[in-house]
Design a protein around this motif. Sequence first.
Motif, PDB file in Angstrom:
ATOM      1  N   MET A  93      36.167  32.162  34.509  1.00 25.18           N
ATOM      2  CA  MET A  93      37.547  32.189  34.008  1.00 25.18           C
ATOM      3  C   MET A  93      38.464  32.687  35.125  1.00 25.18           C
ATOM      4  N   SER A 131      28.813  43.551  42.495  1.00 25.56           N
ATOM      5  CA  SER A 131      30.182  43.964  42.807  1.00 25.56           C
ATOM      6  C   SER A 131      30.590  43.229  44.076  1.00 25.56           C
ATOM      7  N   LYS A 169      35.920  35.006  41.157  1.00 26.64           N
ATOM      8  CA  LYS A 169      35.123  33.936  41.799  1.00 26.64           C
ATOM      9  C   LYS A 169      35.325  33.884  43.304  1.00 26.64           C
ATOM     10  N   THR A 170      36.609  33.879  43.690  1.00 26.73           N
ATOM     11  CA  THR A 170      36.903  33.720  45.111  1.00 26.73           C
ATOM     12  C   THR A 170      36.400  34.923  45.906  1.00 26.73           C
ATOM     13  N   THR A 171      36.596  36.115  45.357  1.00 26.35           N
ATOM     14  CA  THR A 171      36.104  37.318  46.033  1.00 26.35           C
ATOM     15  C   THR A 171      34.575  37.283  46.080  1.00 26.35           C
ATOM     16  N   ASP A 207      39.167  24.235  44.887  1.00 24.51           N
ATOM     17  CA  ASP A 207      40.382  24.675  44.193  1.00 24.51           C
ATOM     18  C   ASP A 207      41.599  24.210  44.988  1.00 24.51           C
ATOM     19  N   GLY A 236      40.079  28.027  38.980  1.00 23.75           N
ATOM     20  CA  GLY A 236      39.974  29.052  37.931  1.00 23.75           C
ATOM     21  C   GLY A 236      40.195  28.479  36.538  1.00 23.75           C
TER      22      GLY A 236
HETATM   23  N1  GTP Z   1      36.986  46.183  41.361  1.00 18.51           N
HETATM   24  C1  GTP Z   1      36.696  44.924  41.666  1.00 18.51           C
HETATM   25  N2  GTP Z   1      37.672  43.983  41.678  1.00 18.51           N
HETATM   26  C2  GTP Z   1      37.339  42.726  42.004  1.00 18.51           C
HETATM   27  C3  GTP Z   1      36.019  42.339  42.308  1.00 18.51           C
HETATM   28  N3  GTP Z   1      35.995  41.014  42.559  1.00 18.51           N
HETATM   29  C4  GTP Z   1      37.261  40.579  42.441  1.00 18.51           C
HETATM   30  N4  GTP Z   1      38.084  41.611  42.114  1.00 18.51           N
HETATM   31  C5  GTP Z   1      39.531  41.519  41.864  1.00 18.51           C
HETATM   32  O1  GTP Z   1      39.770  40.636  40.789  1.00 18.51           O
HETATM   33  C6  GTP Z   1      40.990  39.935  40.986  1.00 18.51           C
HETATM   34  C7  GTP Z   1      40.718  38.447  40.894  1.00 18.51           C
HETATM   35  O2  GTP Z   1      39.881  38.053  41.954  1.00 18.51           O
HETATM   36  P1  GTP Z   1      39.848  36.576  42.515  1.00 18.51           P
HETATM   37  O3  GTP Z   1      38.702  36.511  43.458  1.00 18.51           O
HETATM   38  O4  GTP Z   1      41.164  36.147  43.003  1.00 18.51           O
HETATM   39  O5  GTP Z   1      39.518  35.823  41.169  1.00 18.51           O
HETATM   40  P2  GTP Z   1      39.365  34.260  40.886  1.00 18.51           P
HETATM   41  O6  GTP Z   1      38.456  34.129  39.747  1.00 18.51           O
HETATM   42  O7  GTP Z   1      39.008  33.549  42.130  1.00 18.51           O
HETATM   43  O8  GTP Z   1      40.815  33.905  40.457  1.00 18.51           O
HETATM   44  P3  GTP Z   1      41.422  32.424  40.322  1.00 18.51           P
HETATM   45  O9  GTP Z   1      41.226  31.744  41.641  1.00 18.51           O
HETATM   46  O10 GTP Z   1      42.868  32.682  39.990  1.00 18.51           O
HETATM   47  O11 GTP Z   1      40.672  31.806  39.241  1.00 18.51           O
HETATM   48  C8  GTP Z   1      41.489  40.347  42.372  1.00 18.51           C
HETATM   49  O12 GTP Z   1      42.472  41.328  42.191  1.00 18.51           O
HETATM   50  C9  GTP Z   1      40.265  40.910  43.041  1.00 18.51           C
HETATM   51  O13 GTP Z   1      40.625  41.897  43.981  1.00 18.51           O
HETATM   52  C10 GTP Z   1      34.994  43.365  42.275  1.00 18.51           C
HETATM   53  O14 GTP Z   1      33.818  43.153  42.483  1.00 18.51           O
HETATM   54  N5  GTP Z   1      35.407  44.618  41.944  1.00 18.51           N
END
Ligand code: GTP
Length: 380
Positions: free
Chosen positions: A11, A238, A16-18, A40, A109
Amino acid sequence: MAPSTVICIGMAGSGKTTFMQRLNAHLHSKKTPPYVINLDPAVLKVPFGANIDIRDSVKYKKVMEEYNLGPNGAIVTSLNLFSTKIDQVIKLAEKRSDKVQNIIIDTPGQIECFIWSASGSIITEAFASTFPTVIAYIVDTPRNSSPTTFISNMLYACSILYKTKLPMIIVFNKTDVKKADFAKEWMTDFEAFQLALKQDQDLNGEDGTSSGYMSSLVNSMSLMLEEFYSQLDVVGVSSYTGEGFDEFLDAIDNKVEEYNEFYKAERERILKKKEDDEKKRQAASLSNLMKDMDIKDKDKKPQDSEVLSDYESDEYQGELARDEDEPEREYTFPEDRNSEINERTDPDLQARYQAAFESTAKTASSKTAETIAAYINRLN
Ligand SMILES: Nc1nc2c(ncn2[C@@H]2O[C@H](COP(=O)(O)OP(=O)(O)OP(=O)(O)O)[C@@H](O)[C@H]2O)c(=O)[nH]1
């Protein structure tokens, strides 16, 4: 050995990206750099070096402007445009298959834009039929600590599993904020889940009467999901700290084995069935075509004709000319048309039309009467 493909789905905001960024770094640190693909089109910045990036082929903003689309429509259209090049993408990945052990793919996403779109299926299928492919479903752990949110997310994961028919790893991300133990327990111990559900209701001040339907629904859903849970590997990671990524790599190996053992055979069976069905369909439509063309009976009588092309012979020019002049009519039943065709070739009937016309011609002055007259004259 063919590299394994990991398609990351989750979702929006699940991380996902991180996660992709951390997985990429983790594999680099193990001296097994992956082949990275970004699917994406709407992402502004990709924080990992992508070997193939959809944004190089499709300009998301231009798609929005040119096709006058909203954000989701533009994502689907960009994916559609990209999927037309999927064979080239697969070829590029295949070229590197002796050098890389993993192909990792980031998806939009907006899950539905990928999972429930034709292009999403085409892209997934293309990878799954070339490499052992695994779905990594990323879950935002802290946001799923309520039993009802958790169960909704699991239902979504379940629908993805049945849609893609690929082995799945559930990745509970952000364990630096909240450990995933509670989720693992809920997935293995139904009573623990029921207890959490009860506590959640008590905490929210629900008295058990108004929420009876909701709790019984959630309970039955969790029972139904037991079968689904049994097919999964579950890991907590994490993306910030890198915790749990070794476990995730083990889960990939495990799922790749499963893919080769069960899913591959099942996929081949489904593909073969599709091919057979297609052949049968083609054979059936060919035989219908032959029937229509009436290839067997070349001396067929004109009145037995069933399709328009049968009337296109010289002797039926009159019939065609009549159709052109006549105002358009609708026939509810095909036999109405057949009987009319037969009647038109019946000389007695023509005589009856003529008589009827002559008896009414004096009073008939409308356009319809003139059309009928012209028509009868032509027949004669
Ligand atoms: N505390 C913490 N925050 C995280 C972690 N992974 C991601 N985040 C945070 O979660 C938020 C969303 O992360 P993204 O990687 O942009 O998420 P995404 O699913 O790729 O988002 P979309 O591309 O919009 O779908 C960001 O603010 C990240 O910093 C983690 O392992 N720990």
